[in-house]
Design a protein around this motif. Structure first.
Motif, PDB file in Angstrom:
ATOM      1  N   GLU A  23       0.842  -1.203   0.000  1.00  9.03           N
ATOM      2  CA  GLU A  23       0.000   0.000   0.000  1.00  9.03           C
ATOM      3  C   GLU A  23       0.878   1.254   0.000  1.00  9.03           C
ATOM      4  O   GLU A  23       1.950   1.252  -0.563  1.00  9.03           O
ATOM      5  N   LEU A  24       0.435   2.327   0.645  1.00  9.56           N
ATOM      6  CA  LEU A  24       1.094   3.623   0.512  1.00  9.56           C
ATOM      7  C   LEU A  24       1.992   4.016   1.682  1.00  9.56           C
ATOM      8  O   LEU A  24       2.649   5.052   1.617  1.00  9.56           O
ATOM      9  N   ALA A  25       2.021   3.205   2.733  1.00  8.43           N
ATOM     10  CA  ALA A  25       2.839   3.546   3.898  1.00  8.43           C
ATOM     11  C   ALA A  25       4.317   3.589   3.509  1.00  8.43           C
ATOM     12  O   ALA A  25       4.749   2.919   2.573  1.00  8.43           O
ATOM     13  N   ILE A  26       5.071   4.355   4.219  1.00  9.39           N
ATOM     14  CA  ILE A  26       6.492   4.557   3.917  1.00  9.39           C
ATOM     15  C   ILE A  26       7.272   3.236   3.911  1.00  9.39           C
ATOM     16  O   ILE A  26       8.218   3.071   3.151  1.00  9.39           O
ATOM     17  N   ARG A  27       6.854   2.263   4.743  1.00  7.61           N
ATOM     18  CA  ARG A  27       7.569   0.980   4.824  1.00  7.61           C
ATOM     19  C   ARG A  27       7.032  -0.052   3.832  1.00  7.61           C
ATOM     20  O   ARG A  27       7.564  -1.162   3.761  1.00  7.61           O
ATOM     21  N   ASP A  28       6.039   0.291   3.051  1.00  8.13           N
ATOM     22  CA  ASP A  28       5.475  -0.634   2.062  1.00  8.13           C
ATOM     23  C   ASP A  28       6.343  -0.619   0.803  1.00  8.13           C
ATOM     24  O   ASP A  28       6.179   0.234  -0.075  1.00  8.13           O
ATOM     25  N   VAL A  29       7.268  -1.577   0.716  1.00  4.84           N
ATOM     26  CA  VAL A  29       8.252  -1.580  -0.375  1.00  4.84           C
ATOM     27  C   VAL A  29       8.276  -2.886  -1.172  1.00  4.84           C
ATOM     28  O   VAL A  29       9.188  -3.113  -1.964  1.00  4.84           O
ATOM     29  N   THR A  30       7.267  -3.727  -0.984  1.00  2.00           N
ATOM     30  CA  THR A  30       7.270  -5.006  -1.703  1.00  2.00           C
ATOM     31  C   THR A  30       7.263  -4.825  -3.224  1.00  2.00           C
ATOM     32  O   THR A  30       8.030  -5.514  -3.921  1.00  2.00           O
TER      33      THR A  30
END
Length: 161
Positions: free
Chosen positions: A75-82
């Motif tokens: 999604e859009l959270a800063i830690r969402d890097v998949t």
């Protein structure tokens, strides 16, 4: 055919044992019951791009999975890097699959427009990013389930026209 399938969860809390990985269980059930696949490995890593990349490479190159399904970090959270990690690992993108997931699921749930998951190929492995919630996993995987066998035949070099 029992497709060799690996599940990769990207979750800080899950990797620390602070949250049960219920999304991976939904994936397991759908793969075994709907696809007739065999789960060969299940991993949980933190939402760190380098760790996701390393796990994807190991699951594709060492475990030789036909299919790697990821959950979380889309999604859009800063830690969402998949999706970013997946892009660095794949050789070819399969945009129609991720477009189909968004299009079909958005008819019921407009929030899916915030889902950034991608699909792609590394070697002879199809990698599909799924959301991090059990409901999101079920809806998105169900949206492409009917095309997965044919896609896997193509990716693994077994497709006969």
């Amino acid at each position: 055919m029992a497709w060799k399938t690996a599940i990769l969860t990207a979750s800080d809390k899950g990797s620390r044992g602070e949250r049960e990985d219920t999304s991976a269980q939904v994936i397991r059930e759908l793969v075994e019951e709907e696809l007739g696949g065999e789960i060969i490995e299940v991993r949980i890593v933190p939402d760190e791009q380098d760790e996701i990349i390393a796990a994807l490479i190991e699951l594709t190159d060492y475990f030789k999975a036909d299919l790697v399904l990821t959950t979380g970090g889309t999604e859009l959270a800063i830690r969402d890097v998949t999706p970013e990690a997946t892009r660095r690992v794949i050789e070819r993108e399969v945009p129609g699959m991720s477009e189909a997931m968004r299009s079909i699921v958005m008819q019921k749930n407009r929030a899916v427009m915030l889902f950034r998951g991608i699909c792609g190929i590394r070697g002879r492995t199809l990698i599909v990013n799924l959301p991090g919630t059990p409901k999101g996993v079920h809806e998105n995987l169900a949206a492409i389930m009917d095309q997965l066998p044919e896609a896997l035949l193509m990716v693994t070099g077994q497709y006969r026209q």
